[in-house]
Each structure stands twice: as C-alpha cells, then as structure tokens.
Design a protein around this motif. Structure first.
Motif, PDB file in Angstrom:
ATOM      1  N   HIS A  26       0.763  -1.200  -0.085  1.00 51.72           N
ATOM      2  CA  HIS A  26       0.009   0.118  -0.154  1.00 51.72           C
ATOM      3  C   HIS A  26       0.809   1.256  -0.032  1.00 51.72           C
ATOM      4  CE1 HIS A  26      -2.647   3.148   1.406  1.00 51.72           C
ATOM      5  NE2 HIS A  26      -1.729   3.359   2.614  1.00 51.72           N
ATOM      6  N   ASP A  50       2.779   5.350   7.052  1.00 58.72           N
ATOM      7  CA  ASP A  50       1.977   4.337   7.901  1.00 58.72           C
ATOM      8  C   ASP A  50       2.773   3.639   8.897  1.00 58.72           C
ATOM      9  OD1 ASP A  50      -0.692   4.771   7.186  1.00 58.72           O
ATOM     10  OD2 ASP A  50      -0.742   3.086   5.654  1.00 58.72           O
ATOM     11  N   ASP A  85      -2.911   8.836  -0.661  1.00 59.05           N
ATOM     12  CA  ASP A  85      -3.167   7.738   0.128  1.00 59.05           C
ATOM     13  C   ASP A  85      -4.474   7.567   0.166  1.00 59.05           C
ATOM     14  OD1 ASP A  85      -3.055   5.957   2.318  1.00 59.05           O
ATOM     15  OD2 ASP A  85      -3.259   7.319   3.978  1.00 59.05           O
TER      16      ASP A  85
HETATM   17 MG    MG Z   1      -2.206   4.742   4.273  1.00 63.14          MG
END
Ligand code: MG
Length: 374
Positions: free
Chosen positions: A79, A109, A192
């Motif tokens: 991700h 993250d 994001d």
């Molecule tokens: Mg993220």
C-alpha cells in the motif's frame, strides 16, 4: 552553502514551482548535522526511512486483509509503495519536491500496529490515561525516539518538514486547519486516499467479499466500467476487473491534478506562504468527484470494512493484543530488555504499547502463543 547544496538548489530552482518546498528553505533537523556531499536533505530522509526497521515491518502488517487469505492482497508495505507511486506522479505534474513527497509517503503508515485498525483500537483503549494511541502520532514517536540507529541521536533526526507533515495527518480533511500543510503533504494525503479506494475494492473482489455487480450500484465505479466497455470488447472477468481498477485510478488522479492546477491558477498561489494561508486544501478533487468518491468510500465501509469475515478477524486479533497487553503490564519482568530499559522514563503502559505497536501480525500471534504456553 557548499557546492553540493548549491547544485541541489540550482536544480530545484530550475525545476520546482514557486509554491513547492525548496530544500534550501528547510528548517533543518533537531540535531544539526553537516550536509551530505551528494544527497539533498529530503533524499537523506527518504533513505533513513527505507533503512529503518519500522519500515521493513510494514511487509508483514495488515492493510485491511490479513495474511492468511492468500498472497494477492495489499500489505501495509505494498500500500505504501502504491501511495508513493501515485504521489510522485501527482507531484511531478505539479512540479513539487518529489524527494520530500517520497519520504513523506514512505513513512506515512509506519506507526500502524499489527492487525490494522483493530490493533489501533485496542492500544488506544489501554492508553487512555496517557492520551491514547494513534498511528499517525506513533509514527512521529518512532522516528524521533524509538528507532535507535545512529550513535549521535535517538530516532532518525529527520527534517522538520517531514515531522510536521506527519503530525498534521490527524487533521486531514478538516478544511479550516490553519496553517494549511505544504502541498507535498497535501499530495501524499490525497494519494493515500486514492490508493486505498482503488486497491481495497480490487482486493475485496479478488477475495470474493464482493462481486463486480455489487459495485455497479456505485456511480463512480459504473462510470469506470462504462469507459472500459467502450474501449475493450469481450474481456474475461479478471482482465476486465483490472482494467476497471486502472480506469478508476486514472479518473481519480486526473481529476485531482486538473482541479488542483486550476485552483493554483485561479487563486494565484505564488509561494508556500500562500499555500499555508489558503482557507482549505489546494490539492483536492473537483466537487463532483469529491461526492462520487465519498459514495464509493461509504460503500466500501459498509460492505468491506464491516464485512463479517473482516469483523471476525478483527475480534480475534484484538483479543490477542488485549491479552498480551494485560500480561506484560502485570509482569513487566517478561518484557524484552530493550523495553525494560525504558520503563522508568515512559511507564509500563506506554512501553507495552510501543512494544505491541512495533510487532508484525505474525510476530504478535507467535508472541501471544508463547505467553499462553508459558
Ligand atoms: Mg495509508
């Protein structure tokens, strides 16, 4: 300014827009360091993040779907790489500082505990008296205190623009936030959101939690479907789904870029001060796309994030963290030496929270089993 700094500044002056963050204007690092002979400050930040253990652990942390369901779906690491890829694309069109964007994206993250948001909820519950747990704030704690990699200072001693960009992530979406963050920070936030909208739909379809027809009630998805159908005839199910995901990403990114360019132009944004003083995020989709995107997110929330399979998994993982929290808190002697060394300064609840937050999903399940067996 030494010759490398001046080379870097010349390159940035030639390429970056006036509203971009130029690295020669950086507020520097908490612990001053001499400049590097051939890397700019944000390149160095990016490298420090990539070499940190918290970053490597993203490979084994849940994004939405846990590891045991096959190997197709995204982890926190993949991700993160998708966010960095989308953010750099947007940053290049807008002529922003790509080194800064990449560093911000790769770290965005790293504060996530194991088991996604269920892990975060449990840690937050157990640390209420200390102000709670939040993955965005925890990322700052990791890079300023917990990563010990350099003899001269704790943490990674990142540039202040990286730290403030991460700190402000909590306030995402609050239009009245003043001052507004740098455009590089805004780009990473927008990327994001685009990344997870697209890949969570893709992963849920691959895992059979959703069917293509379910998503066709969502106008944005339906628009992507009709564009793919007009371009290709007779695609099989899987290539068709992949074409729709690519189309969706393209529509989201293109709308964001066009709307942002228009805003920069119409509002005559001349520098970073104008960005900071603007009353809202400049990097934002058009009004129509904002609404369509919100509909897709609402659908994903109810049909994917609240899917019984996901909720059951969360409950199981939450239980493991809950039991570990209680056991370590009652018997701090069982904590690893490095954690025990911080008990006096940080107190048992914060030390246990830091330890659990740093674990990967797999390590946490194994540690839980060891505690149960002992
Ligand atoms: Mg993220």
């Amino acid at each position: 300014m030494n010759s490398t700094e001046s080379h870097n500044a010349d390159r940035e002056t030639l390429w970056l827009a006036p509203y971009a963050m130029h690295s020669c204007d950086t507020a520097g690092r908490e612990h001053p360091e001499p400049s590097h002979p051939y890397r700019g400050p944000y390149q160095r930040d990016r490298d420090r993040i990539v070499h940190s253990s918290a970053y490597r652990r993203l490979a084994h942390k849940t994004q939405v779907f846990a590891g045991e369901k096959g190997d197709y779906h995204r982890t926190r690491l993949t991700h993160t790489l998708e966010v960095a890829s989308i953010a750099r694309t947007i940053g290049r069109v807008l002529r922003l500082n790509e080194d800064l964007i990449e560093a911000l994206a790769l770290m965005h993250d790293i504060g996530h505990p194991p088991f996604g948001h269920s892990g975060e909820d449990i840690l937050n519950e157990f640390t209420q008296e200390l102000g709670g747990f939040n993955h965005n704030q925890h990322a700052v704690r990791i890079v300023t205190e917990l990563e010990i990699r350099y003899p001269e200072f704790p943490g990674l001693n990142l540039s202040k623009e990286i730290l403030s960009g991460q700190q402000i992530r909590d306030k995402r979406g609050k239009a009245q936030t003043q001052p507004q963050p740098l455009l590089e920070v805004q780009v990473v936030d927008a990327a994001d959101s685009i990344a997870y909208d697209a890949h969570d739909a893709d992963d849920a379809l691959e895992l059979g939690l959703l069917e293509m027809d379910d998503l066709r009630t969502v106008p944005l998805w339906e628009e992507a479907v009709s564009r793919v159908q007009s371009r290709y005839a007779g695609l099989d199910a899987k290539p068709f789904r992949q074409a729709v995901i690519h189309q969706l990403l393209d529509m989201l990114v293109s709308d964001l870029v066009e709307s942002t360019c228009q805003r920069l132009d119409v509002e005559n944004i001349a520098d970073t001060a104008a960005v900071a003083n603007y009353g809202a995020r400049i990097v934002a989709p058009s009004e129509q796309m904002f609404e369509q995107k919100a509909e897709l997110e609402k659908f994903l929330f109810t049909r994917v994030y609240r899917h019984p399979v996901i909720l059951a998994e969360r409950a199981h993982a939450g239980e493991a963290l809950r039991e570990m929290f209680q056991q370590f808190s009652q018997s701090p002697a069982r904590l690893p030496q490095s954690a025990r060394a911080r008990l006096e300064k940080d107190g048992v609840a914060r030390v246990v929270c830091d330890l659990l937050a740093g674990m990967t999903d797999r390590f946490a399940l194994e540690a839980h089993q060891r505690l149960k067996d002992s």
